[in-house]
Design a protein around this motif. Structure first.
Motif, PDB file in Angstrom:
ATOM      1  N   GLU A   1      93.826  31.209  14.223  1.00 37.26           N
ATOM      2  CA  GLU A   1      93.061  32.131  13.392  1.00 37.26           C
ATOM      3  C   GLU A   1      92.343  31.379  12.283  1.00 37.26           C
ATOM      4  OE1 GLU A   1      95.242  35.515  12.068  1.00 37.26           O
ATOM      5  OE2 GLU A   1      95.627  36.179  14.123  1.00 37.26           O
TER       6      GLU A   1
ATOM      7  N   TYR B   1      85.506  34.957  10.260  1.00 32.85           N
ATOM      8  CA  TYR B   1      86.698  35.099  11.085  1.00 32.85           C
ATOM      9  C   TYR B   1      86.229  35.391  12.505  1.00 32.85           C
ATOM     10  CZ  TYR B   1      91.007  36.806  13.114  1.00 32.85           C
ATOM     11  OH  TYR B   1      92.087  36.968  13.922  1.00 32.85           O
TER      12      TYR B   1
ATOM     13  N   TYR C   1      87.085  36.047  16.363  1.00 32.64           N
ATOM     14  CA  TYR C   1      88.221  36.591  17.097  1.00 32.64           C
ATOM     15  C   TYR C   1      88.751  35.609  18.124  1.00 32.64           C
ATOM     16  CZ  TYR C   1      86.272  40.893  15.157  1.00 32.64           C
ATOM     17  OH  TYR C   1      85.769  41.848  14.306  1.00 32.64           O
TER      18      TYR C   1
ATOM     19  N   ASP D   1      91.986  38.904  21.447  1.00 35.49           N
ATOM     20  CA  ASP D   1      91.601  40.038  20.603  1.00 35.49           C
ATOM     21  C   ASP D   1      90.211  40.589  20.904  1.00 35.49           C
ATOM     22  OD1 ASP D   1      94.025  39.742  19.211  1.00 35.49           O
ATOM     23  OD2 ASP D   1      93.121  38.279  17.838  1.00 35.49           O
ATOM     24  N   LEU D   2      89.436  39.897  21.722  1.00 36.96           N
ATOM     25  CA  LEU D   2      88.034  40.268  21.923  1.00 36.96           C
ATOM     26  C   LEU D   2      87.833  41.666  22.501  1.00 36.96           C
ATOM     27  CD1 LEU D   2      86.421  36.934  23.071  1.00 36.96           C
ATOM     28  CD2 LEU D   2      85.705  38.340  21.142  1.00 36.96           C
TER      29      LEU D   2
ATOM     30  N   ARG E   1      88.844  44.387  19.866  1.00 35.11           N
ATOM     31  CA  ARG E   1      87.890  44.472  18.747  1.00 35.11           C
ATOM     32  C   ARG E   1      86.565  45.094  19.205  1.00 35.11           C
ATOM     33  NH1 ARG E   1      89.373  45.072  14.168  1.00 35.11           N
ATOM     34  NH2 ARG E   1      90.624  46.331  15.495  1.00 35.11           N
ATOM     35  N   ASN E   2      86.083  44.695  20.356  1.00 35.75           N
ATOM     36  CA  ASN E   2      84.826  45.260  20.852  1.00 35.75           C
ATOM     37  C   ASN E   2      84.992  46.720  21.252  1.00 35.75           C
ATOM     38  OD1 ASN E   2      82.371  43.256  21.182  1.00 35.75           O
ATOM     39  ND2 ASN E   2      84.263  42.092  21.320  1.00 35.75           N
TER      40      ASN E   2
ATOM     41  N   ASN F   1      80.632  41.372  20.054  1.00 27.62           N
ATOM     42  CA  ASN F   1      81.093  41.207  18.674  1.00 27.62           C
ATOM     43  C   ASN F   1      82.104  40.063  18.709  1.00 27.62           C
ATOM     44  OD1 ASN F   1      82.386  41.439  16.196  1.00 27.62           O
ATOM     45  ND2 ASN F   1      82.934  43.580  16.439  1.00 27.62           N
TER      46      ASN F   1
ATOM     47  N   GLY G   1      83.272  38.319  15.898  1.00 25.19           N
ATOM     48  CA  GLY G   1      84.070  38.148  14.692  1.00 25.19           C
ATOM     49  C   GLY G   1      83.524  38.972  13.551  1.00 25.19           C
ATOM     50  N   ASP G   2      84.054  38.728  12.361  1.00 22.00           N
ATOM     51  CA  ASP G   2      83.586  39.466  11.193  1.00 22.00           C
ATOM     52  C   ASP G   2      83.674  38.618   9.933  1.00 22.00           C
ATOM     53  OD1 ASP G   2      86.187  40.016   9.723  1.00 22.00           O
ATOM     54  OD2 ASP G   2      86.635  41.039  11.612  1.00 22.00           O
TER      55      ASP G   2
END
Length: 113
Positions: free
Chosen positions: A28, A34, A36, A40-41, A44-45, A59, A61-62
């Motif tokens: 991480e 950040y 992903y 986690d992809l 999160r998407n 998407n 990351g953020d």
């Protein structure tokens, strides 16, 4: 979870520069960027409904401030953009870097002001 699962979820190949990055991205990140982890992809998407509101994008990351880093599917080394999680509308995206590989090489620099 593997890259084939991600491509199956999006029903197309993810960019080769991003695939290469994912293969070595196992820890991480901290700070304003950040990205992903592979496992986690999809979650999160799915959470941000990327396929509905930003069809043709992933998407990745953020920034911890309510904005998503997105790249276009269907390109080997796509431009990196940022867009609000609330809209996920690519027409509202803002430029981050001209290519994913350049962004990685820069140490993930972007103007977050």
């Amino acid at each position: 979870m593997n890259i084939a699962d991600i491509e199956s979820y999006f029903e197309q190949a993810i960019p080769s520069s991003y695939k290469e990055f994912l293969s070595g991205h196992t820890k991480e990140m901290e700070g304003d960027v950040y990205l992903y982890l592979l496992q986690d992809l999809i979650e999160r998407n799915d959470c941000y409904e990327t396929k509905t509101y930003a069809n043709g994008y992933i998407n990745i990351g953020d920034n911890g401030g309510g904005e998503a880093f997105i790249i276009a599917l269907g390109s080997d080394d796509p431009e990196v953009s940022i867009v609000g999680h609330g809209s996920m509308d690519p027409t509202l995206k803002e430029f981050v870097c001209s290519s994913f590989s350049r962004w990685v090489a820069s140490g993930f620099e972007y103007d977050n002001e």
